[in-house]
Design a protein around this motif. Structure first.
Motif, PDB file in Angstrom:
ATOM      1  N   ASP A  24       0.834  -1.200   0.000  1.00  0.00           N
ATOM      2  CA  ASP A  24       0.000   0.000   0.000  1.00  0.00           C
ATOM      3  C   ASP A  24       0.866   1.247   0.000  1.00  0.00           C
ATOM      4  O   ASP A  24       1.947   1.280   0.559  1.00  0.00           O
ATOM      5  N   VAL A  55      -8.268  -1.336  -5.424  1.00  0.00           N
ATOM      6  CA  VAL A  55      -7.122  -0.431  -5.430  1.00  0.00           C
ATOM      7  C   VAL A  55      -6.148  -0.849  -6.526  1.00  0.00           C
ATOM      8  O   VAL A  55      -5.815  -2.028  -6.670  1.00  0.00           O
ATOM      9  N   ARG A  57      -2.452  -0.918  -8.452  1.00  0.00           N
ATOM     10  CA  ARG A  57      -1.015  -0.860  -8.197  1.00  0.00           C
ATOM     11  C   ARG A  57      -0.302  -1.019  -9.535  1.00  0.00           C
ATOM     12  O   ARG A  57       0.210  -2.086  -9.864  1.00  0.00           O
ATOM     13  N   SER A 189     -11.283   7.182  -6.482  1.00  0.00           N
ATOM     14  CA  SER A 189     -11.627   7.678  -5.147  1.00  0.00           C
ATOM     15  C   SER A 189     -11.049   9.064  -4.917  1.00  0.00           C
ATOM     16  O   SER A 189     -11.508   9.803  -4.043  1.00  0.00           O
ATOM     17  N   GLY A 200      -2.329   3.197  -5.278  1.00  0.00           N
ATOM     18  CA  GLY A 200      -2.955   3.527  -4.013  1.00  0.00           C
ATOM     19  C   GLY A 200      -4.333   4.132  -4.129  1.00  0.00           C
ATOM     20  O   GLY A 200      -4.968   4.406  -3.114  1.00  0.00           O
ATOM     21  N   SER A 202      -8.319   3.820  -5.293  1.00  0.00           N
ATOM     22  CA  SER A 202      -9.316   2.808  -5.580  1.00  0.00           C
ATOM     23  C   SER A 202     -10.218   3.282  -6.706  1.00  0.00           C
ATOM     24  O   SER A 202     -10.471   4.485  -6.874  1.00  0.00           O
TER      25      SER A 202
END
Length: 208
Positions: A24, A55, A57, A189, A200, A202
């Protein structure tokens, strides 16, 4: 188990390894956002159901290799994986088991699109493909279930799109060049989609 016991292996050479999902946090490095296409005109949608949120990455946040435009998405084993674009299945590997942590033991589904680009979906669970080689799939159709196979540090989906694949299947081998992606139904988000999916953050899949 998913009621599937037949083993289907296509004659692909899959070498090298994939990085598992990173930890994260925010973007580990800066990268060129100008290469990412506009989200609103993208032919791609997120590979999960409408209303679901995961999320991102992206590899681009931590590497500059040929796989830099691949995206990792942590998710529980057995999560539905949907086709990001319509196409024809050209490869299925699904015999490896979750949690063996062995490079080269990734389960895959490969889908060739109408422009000959190929979407690759990796780390699927054991016997976790629901499609067959030669089958046509619609955008948003279920193609398999996520897993934790091969070089994977935690259960997650790795997916990417490779350039035009002509005259056989060289673009299903690793390492392979990948292309920048954006998604017309993604709601972040925070921030926007000017740089594709950011580390990181979403992303919720919206109905179209």
């Amino acid at each position: 188990m998913h009621g599937k016991r037949s083993l289907r292996l296509c004659s692909l050479v899959v070498s090298g390894c994939l990085l598992g999902a990173c930890k994260d946090g925010e973007d580990e490095k800066s990268y060129d956002c100008s290469v990412f296409p506009a989200a609103e005109s993208s032919p791609y949608i997120l590979p999960w159901h409408v209303g679901h949120k995961y999320v991102a990455r992206p590899h681009a946040a931590r590497e500059t290799t040929l796989m830099r435009y691949a995206i990792d998405v942590p998710m529980p084993i057995g999560t539905d994986i949907l086709a990001i674009r319509a196409g024809v299945v050209i490869g299925v590997i699904e015999n490896y088991v979750d949690g063996d942590n062995t490079p080269g033991h990734e389960n895959w589904v490969f889908v060739r699109h109408e422009d000959n680009t190929v979407a690759a979906y990796a780390h699927l669970t054991n016997m976790g493909a629901v499609v067959e080689v030669g089958e046509s799939v619609a955008q948003g159709a279920l193609i398999g279930w996520s897993g934790h196979t091969g070089n994977s540090t935690e259960p997650h989906l790795h997916f990417d799109v490779r350039p035009a694949c002509l005259g056989g299947l060289p673009c299903t081998s690793l390492p392979s060049e990948t292309v920048p992606l954006n998604f017309r139904n993604a709601q972040p988000s925070r921030g926007d989609l000017s740089c594709g999916l950011r580390a990181g953050v979403s992303y919720t899949a919206l109905a179209e």
